[in-house]
Motif scaffolding. Structure first.
Motif, short mmCIF file in Angstrom:
data_model
loop_
_atom_site.label_atom_id
_atom_site.label_comp_id
_atom_site.label_asym_id
_atom_site.label_seq_id
_atom_site.Cartn_x
_atom_site.Cartn_y
_atom_site.Cartn_z
N TRP A 66 5.63 -2.07 -5.49
CA TRP A 66 5.73 -1.39 -6.77
C TRP A 66 6.80 -0.31 -6.72
O TRP A 66 6.90 0.44 -5.73
N TYR A 67 7.60 -0.19 -7.79
CA TYR A 67 8.57 0.88 -7.89
C TYR A 67 7.85 2.18 -8.26
O TYR A 67 6.79 2.15 -8.91
N PRO A 68 8.39 3.33 -7.87
CA PRO A 68 7.66 4.61 -7.98
C PRO A 68 7.15 4.97 -9.37
O PRO A 68 6.13 5.64 -9.50
N SER A 69 7.85 4.54 -10.42
CA SER A 69 7.47 4.97 -11.77
C SER A 69 6.55 3.96 -12.48
O SER A 69 6.23 4.16 -13.66
N LYS A 70 6.11 2.93 -11.80
CA LYS A 70 5.35 1.85 -12.45
C LYS A 70 4.10 2.37 -13.16
O LYS A 70 3.89 2.15 -14.36
N ILE A 71 3.24 3.05 -12.43
CA ILE A 71 1.98 3.50 -13.02
C ILE A 71 2.24 4.50 -14.15
O ILE A 71 1.62 4.42 -15.22
N LYS A 129 11.62 -3.49 -18.41
CA LYS A 129 12.21 -2.86 -17.23
C LYS A 129 11.48 -3.40 -16.01
O LYS A 129 10.25 -3.49 -16.01
N PRO A 130 12.19 -3.79 -14.96
CA PRO A 130 11.51 -4.27 -13.76
C PRO A 130 10.84 -3.11 -13.04
O PRO A 130 11.50 -2.15 -12.63
N LEU A 131 9.53 -3.20 -12.88
CA LEU A 131 8.77 -2.13 -12.24
C LEU A 131 8.13 -2.56 -10.92
O LEU A 131 7.42 -1.76 -10.30
N ILE A 132 8.36 -3.82 -10.52
CA ILE A 132 7.94 -4.24 -9.20
C ILE A 132 8.99 -5.17 -8.61
O ILE A 132 9.80 -5.76 -9.34
N ALA A 133 8.97 -5.28 -7.29
CA ALA A 133 9.71 -6.34 -6.60
C ALA A 133 8.71 -7.48 -6.38
O ALA A 133 7.72 -7.31 -5.65
N TYR A 134 8.97 -8.60 -7.03
CA TYR A 134 8.05 -9.74 -7.04
C TYR A 134 8.47 -10.68 -5.92
O TYR A 134 9.43 -11.43 -6.04
N LEU A 181 0.83 -1.20 0.00
CA LEU A 181 0.00 0.00 0.00
C LEU A 181 0.86 1.26 0.00
O LEU A 181 0.57 2.22 -0.73
N ASP A 182 1.91 1.27 0.80
CA ASP A 182 2.80 2.43 0.82
C ASP A 182 3.46 2.65 -0.53
O ASP A 182 3.65 3.80 -0.96
N SER A 183 3.82 1.56 -1.22
CA SER A 183 4.46 1.71 -2.54
C SER A 183 3.49 2.30 -3.56
O SER A 183 3.90 3.02 -4.47
N ILE A 184 2.20 2.02 -3.41
CA ILE A 184 1.20 2.61 -4.31
C ILE A 184 1.05 4.10 -4.01
O ILE A 184 0.94 4.92 -4.92
N ALA A 185 1.07 4.45 -2.74
CA ALA A 185 0.94 5.86 -2.36
C ALA A 185 2.15 6.68 -2.78
O ALA A 185 2.06 7.91 -2.88
#
Length: 319
Positions: free
Chosen positions: A99-104, A209-214, A24-28
């Protein structure tokens, strides 16, 4: 960036208190915030609801939270979250990743630049339960080659997806116009199901490009492919369920062909894939009796189009 899209996130939770706060924090912390976050909880008995309600009070976007009165199971719960989304784009989200900050932002940009893309997916960093890197990327574990990535870019996703699954739902977003095509979800095979149906009726786009930590842990429903997962299984037990899945996909595509057209060539490829899977599932348990049937598929080049050629042929003879 012009033509800003409305973006929804579909997150299904169940007893997620251990990792949910990080997600949730990574989405925010996204550089492009979503317009809404839809969370459906499958009657958790831990602190999941408390975490979500606390987050909703401080989130810089709309959070809608629904709790099932009784357990629906992961598939129906996730499906419920997708149905509630109002956005042009629906991002799929697992409760235990980051999620990494630039994903969305990067994925929205790709949808805008490529109007023909029904879905966009990305690479990911594979990490342990404590977020320590495994030192590998998700696409590498899938053997998703550069040549296959170029085929995806050229709107030839089906030829890749019929050979092997390369799309993980946690890295994917799709246009809500395809929701009626992919829902209801089958009880298994969710990620590949969504990618296959959308990739057959439109184009996919892949961001290398990896955009999340899975995150990998003991409770993963799917996780990364593991060596030896089919060891000791019969051909019928390995390929039989795949026959059922592809038959269901073919049925859905035929039923909705007026709304989501599919070319004759692509339907032919799916029919050929079914012939191949039926042949593999019918290989006898006795190894010495398999050669003739397997050779027929090899000569028809289906081992090369829908598997890994001679390597898969030998494996079917020796397993």
């Amino acid at each position: 960036m012009n033509n800003r899209l409305s973006l929804s996130i579909a997150l299904a939770t169940y007893n997620g208190e251990r990792y949910l706060a990080e997600q949730l924090d990574s989405i925010a912390q996204q550089t492009r915030l979503p317009d809404e976050l839809i969370i459906t909880d499958d009657a958790s008995i831990d602190a999941t609801s408390t975490l979500v309600l606390d987050f909703a009070k401080r989130a810089p976007f709309t959070v809608r939270f629904q709790v099932n009165n009784e357990r629906l199971g992961s598939t129906r719960n996730f499906e419920r979250a997708i149905r509630v989304c109002n956005g042009d784009i629906i991002f799929l989200c697992d409760q235990d990743d980051v999620w990494y900050p630039s994903k969305i932002a990067l994925m929205e940009e790709r949808f805008i630049k490529n109007p023909s893309a029904g879905a966009v997916f990305t690479d990911a960093d594979v990490v342990g339960q404590d977020m320590r890197p495994f030192g590998k990327r998700l696409w590498k574990t899938f053997r998703f080659s550069r040549e296959e990535q170029e085929r995806i870019t050229a709107c030839d996703a089906l030829s890749v997806l019929l050979k092997h699954s390369v799309v993980t739902g946690a890295t994917m977003a799709f246009r809500s116009t395809y929701r009626d095509l992919v829902l209801p979800l089958p009880d298994t095979w969710h990620d590949a199901w969504i990618a296959l149906l959308i990739g057959t009726t439109s184009c996919l786009d892949a961001i290398p490009k990896p955009l999340i930590a899975y995150r990998q842990h003991n409770s993963n429903q799917l996780g990364i492919p593991r060596r030896g997962r089919n060891q000791g299984k019969t051909c019928a037990s390995i390929y039989g369920p795949q026959v059922v899945r592809y038959e269901a996909a073919r049925t859905r595509l035929l039923e909705l062909g007026d709304r989501f057209p599919i070319t004759k060539q692509k339907m032919h490829s799916i029919e050929e894939m079914l012939l191949f899977l039926r042949a593999r599932s019918a290989l006898p348990n006795a190894r010495w009796r398999r050669l003739r049937r397997a050779l027929r598929e090899l000569v028809a080049l289906r081992y090369h189009r829908y598997a890994y050629g001679m390597a898969s042929f030998r494996k079917d003879l020796l397993r």
